[in-house]
Design an enzyme around this catalytic site. Sequence first.
Site: not given
Length: 237
Positions: A11, A205
């Site tokens: 990230e 997701d």
Amino acid sequence: MIGIICALPEELKEIREGMEPDGELEFSGIRYYMGKLYGKDVVCAVCGVGKVFAAICTQTMILKFHPGMILNVGVAGSLSDGLSVTDIVIARQLVQHDMDVTALGEPLGKILGSDIQYIPTDEEIRDRLFSAIMELNAENAFGGKEVKALQGTVVSGDQFISSKGKKQLLVEIFKALACEMEGAAVAQVCYVNKVPFCVLRSISDSADSGAGLDYPAFVALASANSAKVIHRFLQES
Ligand code: ADE
């Protein structure tokens, strides 16, 4: 000084790219990378997964580096049909979905003995992050895909959400758009220290039975989208 906190190295990777390094320090096993991005002083860190690591990192960053704002950036599971993989959520407020003293008559997420349940993010930072996304969309800068950006409630807890039942519960109780595992902890620490903050997450997701497979497949792409927004935000700060 702008503080940037990510849970995972993936990230932070593209956020750090292009950063002019100016030293590193380590406290409690977390490394803090100082430097400049677009001429702005930045300190960034990979805190690790979950609320405890996020809180350790945020409090340390505040005490050691005195940032004027903190951004928590990365990926999240979608709780909304309106948010697909690589779309982006900007938190208007955050709440811990696993803070549960409902047996004592408190609503879920309320921290007993405090006024803390939903913690609002900084409106100005939010607006600037949203504008950055709109600009990138106008420039077709997200690899040909229009990225949808929604602002709303983000829930955090020490659980990877991967079932339709749990997902539905989070939607029903909190009307949340996305779930992740650190944002509300960063929020709480910033709130008690009066440091302006915001949380920006790209969807990796759908927090249902497919999440276990989707997350590893999309974490890099989603992280890259979040990083693009942060770069544009810093460019224009
Ligand atoms: N971060 C990314 N996807 C997540 C999920 N499904 N649950 C919790 N945190 C997440």
